[in-house]
Write a protein that holds these residues in place. Structure first.
Motif, PDB file in Angstrom:
ATOM      1  N   LYS A   1      50.333 -15.104 -19.868  1.00  0.00           N
ATOM      2  CA  LYS A   1      50.628 -16.312 -19.101  1.00  0.00           C
ATOM      3  C   LYS A   1      49.525 -17.346 -19.266  1.00  0.00           C
ATOM      4  CE  LYS A   1      53.748 -14.253 -15.786  1.00  0.00           C
ATOM      5  NZ  LYS A   1      53.897 -13.709 -14.426  1.00  0.00           N
ATOM      6  N   GLN A   2      49.911 -18.617 -19.128  1.00  0.00           N
ATOM      7  CA  GLN A   2      48.967 -19.729 -19.209  1.00  0.00           C
ATOM      8  C   GLN A   2      49.033 -20.537 -17.922  1.00  0.00           C
ATOM      9  OE1 GLN A   2      51.002 -21.551 -22.558  1.00  0.00           O
ATOM     10  NE2 GLN A   2      49.386 -20.862 -23.958  1.00  0.00           N
ATOM     11  N   TYR A   3      47.865 -20.927 -17.412  1.00  0.00           N
ATOM     12  CA  TYR A   3      47.807 -21.792 -16.249  1.00  0.00           C
ATOM     13  C   TYR A   3      47.043 -23.047 -16.616  1.00  0.00           C
ATOM     14  CZ  TYR A   3      49.551 -17.704 -13.943  1.00  0.00           C
ATOM     15  OH  TYR A   3      50.334 -16.629 -13.610  1.00  0.00           O
ATOM     16  N   ILE A   4      47.649 -24.207 -16.345  1.00  0.00           N
ATOM     17  CA  ILE A   4      47.016 -25.495 -16.646  1.00  0.00           C
ATOM     18  C   ILE A   4      46.762 -26.218 -15.334  1.00  0.00           C
ATOM     19  CG2 ILE A   4      47.360 -27.777 -17.676  1.00  0.00           C
ATOM     20  CD1 ILE A   4      49.041 -24.750 -19.152  1.00  0.00           C
ATOM     21  N   GLY A   5      45.540 -26.706 -15.137  1.00  0.00           N
ATOM     22  CA  GLY A   5      45.232 -27.447 -13.918  1.00  0.00           C
ATOM     23  C   GLY A   5      43.802 -27.937 -13.950  1.00  0.00           C
ATOM     24  N   ALA A   6      43.396 -28.601 -12.862  1.00  0.00           N
ATOM     25  CA  ALA A   6      42.025 -29.124 -12.767  1.00  0.00           C
ATOM     26  C   ALA A   6      41.101 -27.996 -12.317  1.00  0.00           C
ATOM     27  CB  ALA A   6      41.976 -30.286 -11.770  1.00  0.00           C
ATOM     28  N   LEU A   7      40.051 -27.756 -13.073  1.00  0.00           N
ATOM     29  CA  LEU A   7      39.102 -26.675 -12.765  1.00  0.00           C
ATOM     30  C   LEU A   7      38.239 -27.072 -11.563  1.00  0.00           C
ATOM     31  CD1 LEU A   7      37.779 -23.968 -13.531  1.00  0.00           C
ATOM     32  CD2 LEU A   7      36.244 -25.244 -15.030  1.00  0.00           C
ATOM     33  N   LYS A   8      38.458 -26.424 -10.419  1.00  0.00           N
ATOM     34  CA  LYS A   8      37.744 -26.780  -9.198  1.00  0.00           C
ATOM     35  C   LYS A   8      36.574 -25.853  -8.895  1.00  0.00           C
ATOM     36  CE  LYS A   8      38.793 -29.872  -7.290  1.00  0.00           C
ATOM     37  NZ  LYS A   8      38.466 -31.273  -7.639  1.00  0.00           N
ATOM     38  N   ALA A   9      36.643 -24.602  -9.337  1.00  0.00           N
ATOM     39  CA  ALA A   9      35.584 -23.648  -9.010  1.00  0.00           C
ATOM     40  C   ALA A   9      35.645 -22.469  -9.966  1.00  0.00           C
ATOM     41  CB  ALA A   9      35.756 -23.147  -7.571  1.00  0.00           C
ATOM     42  N   PHE A  10      34.476 -21.852 -10.168  1.00  0.00           N
ATOM     43  CA  PHE A  10      34.408 -20.603 -10.934  1.00  0.00           C
ATOM     44  C   PHE A  10      33.145 -19.876 -10.492  1.00  0.00           C
ATOM     45  CE2 PHE A  10      30.881 -21.665 -13.663  1.00  0.00           C
ATOM     46  CZ  PHE A  10      30.902 -23.055 -13.702  1.00  0.00           C
ATOM     47  N   ASP A  11      33.058 -18.587 -10.787  1.00  0.00           N
ATOM     48  CA  ASP A  11      31.840 -17.837 -10.489  1.00  0.00           C
ATOM     49  C   ASP A  11      31.475 -16.941 -11.678  1.00  0.00           C
ATOM     50  OD1 ASP A  11      33.482 -15.583 -10.400  1.00  0.00           O
ATOM     51  OD2 ASP A  11      33.603 -15.568  -8.219  1.00  0.00           O
ATOM     52  N   ILE A  12      30.427 -16.122 -11.511  1.00  0.00           N
ATOM     53  CA  ILE A  12      29.929 -15.337 -12.649  1.00  0.00           C
ATOM     54  C   ILE A  12      30.926 -14.269 -13.116  1.00  0.00           C
ATOM     55  CG2 ILE A  12      27.460 -15.638 -12.195  1.00  0.00           C
ATOM     56  CD1 ILE A  12      27.596 -12.762 -10.917  1.00  0.00           C
ATOM     57  N   HIS A  13      31.890 -13.906 -12.236  1.00  0.00           N
ATOM     58  CA  HIS A  13      32.936 -12.974 -12.681  1.00  0.00           C
ATOM     59  C   HIS A  13      34.029 -13.709 -13.451  1.00  0.00           C
ATOM     60  CE1 HIS A  13      30.997 -10.197  -9.976  1.00  0.00           C
ATOM     61  NE2 HIS A  13      31.173 -11.026  -8.979  1.00  0.00           N
ATOM     62  N   ILE A  14      33.894 -15.034 -13.553  1.00  0.00           N
ATOM     63  CA  ILE A  14      34.886 -15.926 -14.168  1.00  0.00           C
ATOM     64  C   ILE A  14      36.151 -15.967 -13.320  1.00  0.00           C
ATOM     65  CG2 ILE A  14      35.791 -16.736 -16.417  1.00  0.00           C
ATOM     66  CD1 ILE A  14      32.794 -16.100 -16.419  1.00  0.00           C
ATOM     67  N   ASN A  15      36.044 -15.568 -12.017  1.00  0.00           N
ATOM     68  CA  ASN A  15      37.112 -15.953 -11.096  1.00  0.00           C
ATOM     69  C   ASN A  15      37.193 -17.472 -11.126  1.00  0.00           C
ATOM     70  OD1 ASN A  15      37.622 -13.299 -10.087  1.00  0.00           O
ATOM     71  ND2 ASN A  15      35.822 -13.484  -8.745  1.00  0.00           N
ATOM     72  N   VAL A  16      38.413 -18.008 -11.081  1.00  0.00           N
ATOM     73  CA  VAL A  16      38.600 -19.442 -11.306  1.00  0.00           C
ATOM     74  C   VAL A  16      39.576 -19.996 -10.272  1.00  0.00           C
ATOM     75  CG1 VAL A  16      39.893 -20.968 -12.880  1.00  0.00           C
ATOM     76  CG2 VAL A  16      38.052 -19.543 -13.776  1.00  0.00           C
ATOM     77  N   VAL A  17      39.362 -21.227  -9.826  1.00  0.00           N
ATOM     78  CA  VAL A  17      40.351 -21.920  -8.999  1.00  0.00           C
ATOM     79  C   VAL A  17      40.787 -23.197  -9.707  1.00  0.00           C
ATOM     80  CG1 VAL A  17      40.768 -23.163  -6.833  1.00  0.00           C
ATOM     81  CG2 VAL A  17      39.528 -20.987  -6.815  1.00  0.00           C
ATOM     82  N   LEU A  18      42.109 -23.354  -9.831  1.00  0.00           N
ATOM     83  CA  LEU A  18      42.687 -24.579 -10.388  1.00  0.00           C
ATOM     84  C   LEU A  18      43.466 -25.328  -9.308  1.00  0.00           C
ATOM     85  CD1 LEU A  18      44.267 -23.299 -13.771  1.00  0.00           C
ATOM     86  CD2 LEU A  18      41.918 -24.075 -13.342  1.00  0.00           C
ATOM     87  N   GLU A  19      43.496 -26.652  -9.432  1.00  0.00           N
ATOM     88  CA  GLU A  19      44.346 -27.478  -8.560  1.00  0.00           C
ATOM     89  C   GLU A  19      45.420 -28.159  -9.392  1.00  0.00           C
ATOM     90  OE1 GLU A  19      41.374 -28.832  -4.923  1.00  0.00           O
ATOM     91  OE2 GLU A  19      42.411 -30.381  -6.090  1.00  0.00           O
ATOM     92  N   ASP A  20      46.548 -28.504  -8.725  1.00  0.00           N
ATOM     93  CA  ASP A  20      47.663 -29.140  -9.452  1.00  0.00           C
ATOM     94  C   ASP A  20      48.041 -28.286 -10.659  1.00  0.00           C
ATOM     95  OD1 ASP A  20      47.639 -31.391  -7.735  1.00  0.00           O
ATOM     96  OD2 ASP A  20      45.965 -32.221  -8.848  1.00  0.00           O
ATOM     97  N   ALA A  21      48.114 -26.985 -10.396  1.00  0.00           N
ATOM     98  CA  ALA A  21      48.313 -26.033 -11.495  1.00  0.00           C
ATOM     99  C   ALA A  21      49.794 -25.822 -11.791  1.00  0.00           C
ATOM    100  CB  ALA A  21      47.680 -24.697 -11.129  1.00  0.00           C
ATOM    101  N   GLU A  22      50.065 -25.562 -13.036  1.00  0.00           N
ATOM    102  CA  GLU A  22      51.400 -25.097 -13.412  1.00  0.00           C
ATOM    103  C   GLU A  22      51.268 -23.903 -14.340  1.00  0.00           C
ATOM    104  OE1 GLU A  22      52.962 -28.797 -14.962  1.00  0.00           O
ATOM    105  OE2 GLU A  22      52.658 -28.128 -17.007  1.00  0.00           O
ATOM    106  N   GLU A  23      52.269 -23.035 -14.272  1.00  0.00           N
ATOM    107  CA  GLU A  23      52.280 -21.837 -15.103  1.00  0.00           C
ATOM    108  C   GLU A  23      53.188 -22.076 -16.297  1.00  0.00           C
ATOM    109  OE1 GLU A  23      52.943 -17.979 -13.067  1.00  0.00           O
ATOM    110  OE2 GLU A  23      54.484 -17.645 -14.580  1.00  0.00           O
ATOM    111  N   ARG A  24      52.680 -21.690 -17.467  1.00  0.00           N
ATOM    112  CA  ARG A  24      53.501 -21.789 -18.681  1.00  0.00           C
ATOM    113  C   ARG A  24      53.560 -20.421 -19.352  1.00  0.00           C
ATOM    114  NH1 ARG A  24      50.715 -26.939 -21.655  1.00  0.00           N
ATOM    115  NH2 ARG A  24      50.575 -28.300 -19.816  1.00  0.00           N
ATOM    116  N   GLU A  25      54.655 -20.191 -20.024  1.00  0.00           N
ATOM    117  CA  GLU A  25      54.775 -18.980 -20.836  1.00  0.00           C
ATOM    118  C   GLU A  25      55.396 -19.425 -22.155  1.00  0.00           C
ATOM    119  OE1 GLU A  25      56.378 -15.834 -18.487  1.00  0.00           O
ATOM    120  OE2 GLU A  25      55.592 -14.265 -19.794  1.00  0.00           O
TER     121      GLU A  25
END
Lengths: 74, 74, 74, 74, 74, 74, 74
Positions: free
Chosen positions: E26-50
């Motif tokens: 799966k692919q998620y496209i959005g604005a990168l709002k946050a991440f941490d050293i585990h590469i946990n990520v938060v996106l805004e205005d996200a959409e999922e593509r396959e």
């Protein structure tokens, strides 16, 4: 608005309805009651969906963090 | 009611009947007797189900945490 | 009877006959002689079963913890 | 005879012929020369078998611990 | 321009549109709002593509780091 | 000859030709130039084989330890 | 020439064109701009290939270390 850590986003979703998706393709929808740094999660009033179809009503559910792919407020 | 940590939910389910589901699709139903931070779990009076069908009676069962996807009180 | 930690259940099964199941579907039945916090396990007088059928007699066997799904006294 | 730790069983098998089985189904038979807490293992005079058939003579072989399911003296 | 650490590249992509791809395809496209050293990520205005096809609009999405393969500014 | 630790065997293979096999079935043959405790490995004059057939000449190659199953001097 | 640690090899490839291969079979080719001890990697002027065929131009790309099998200077 400043947001630097991913867990802040989960914190803001607390008590709100979220969708949690697992590596095995299952989806759990419920109110986000708790989470920790491993992304272990507890939902209330949860139901399980597969391919967007409701499979089961589950009440309270504990989800092990390492099986989770995404969490998103509905 | 305040609940901030996922393990609190497991603690509240202690001695109650829970369903534990594994990554391999198996389900174990029994009384939750013990758990730890790795989510290693011990059930008593446990039975194994697959596709909601009872496969085996197991008595006491130790389940390794990293194989678990969800735990839910029945 | 107080039981709070999952490893206590393994401790009580020491020297008794247990069944150990792996992620690859194999089952090992034998006397539980040793285990550690990684759930590495040693069985004696062990035999391997697959689909409940005896495949091999193994004597002493060391099983790496991260391949184990469940351990249950027979 | 007291035996409390799984690695003691490996220690007793040192210099003896053991079978090591991997998650990918391969088997390596040889003299156990070394191991560590990750269960990384070194065999001498090793041969590889698949479905109990000899595939290759390998001499010395280093096996990464996290690919191992079981180790058993032959 | 000196760049020595991989997380610096993520930092430079903050608030910009990124594509995040998961091990499950799966692919998620959005604005990168946050991440941490585990590469946990938060996106805004996200959409999922396959397979490059939009499947869902998601708003805010938390993505667990260990499911991610790549992150790239669009 | 005393040998107690698995990494000693790798150390003795330094600068010699080794075969490294991965979980995905690929084989890399080359001179072992470096390794660390994660079993990350560097080969020189490396070539990739699949089913014992040469697929590519690679020169220097870094192999991530957690993808490796075995390492053996040729 | 002394070389004892695998990361030294990556350091020597800095700013050079490398191929990075993932567990899912994808290949990324680009200039190695950054890496860390988890083998998280950043490439510039990157393109994605599958079965040696160019699939996409990606510019800057962050690759999570635990998905990587090999890295090799082209």
């Amino acid at each position: 608005m400043v947001e630097s850590r991913p867990l802040d986003a989960l914190n803001r979703a607390r008590d709100k309805k979220v969708i949690v998706e697992l590596k095995n393709g299952k989806q759990y929808i419920g109110a986000l009651k708790a989470f920790d740094i491993h992304i272990n999660v507890v939902l209330e009033d949860a139901e399980e969906r597969e391919n967007d179809e409701v499979k089961r009503k589950l009440g309270v559910i504990f989800i092990r963090g390492d099986t989770i792919t995404i969490i998103s407020p509905e």
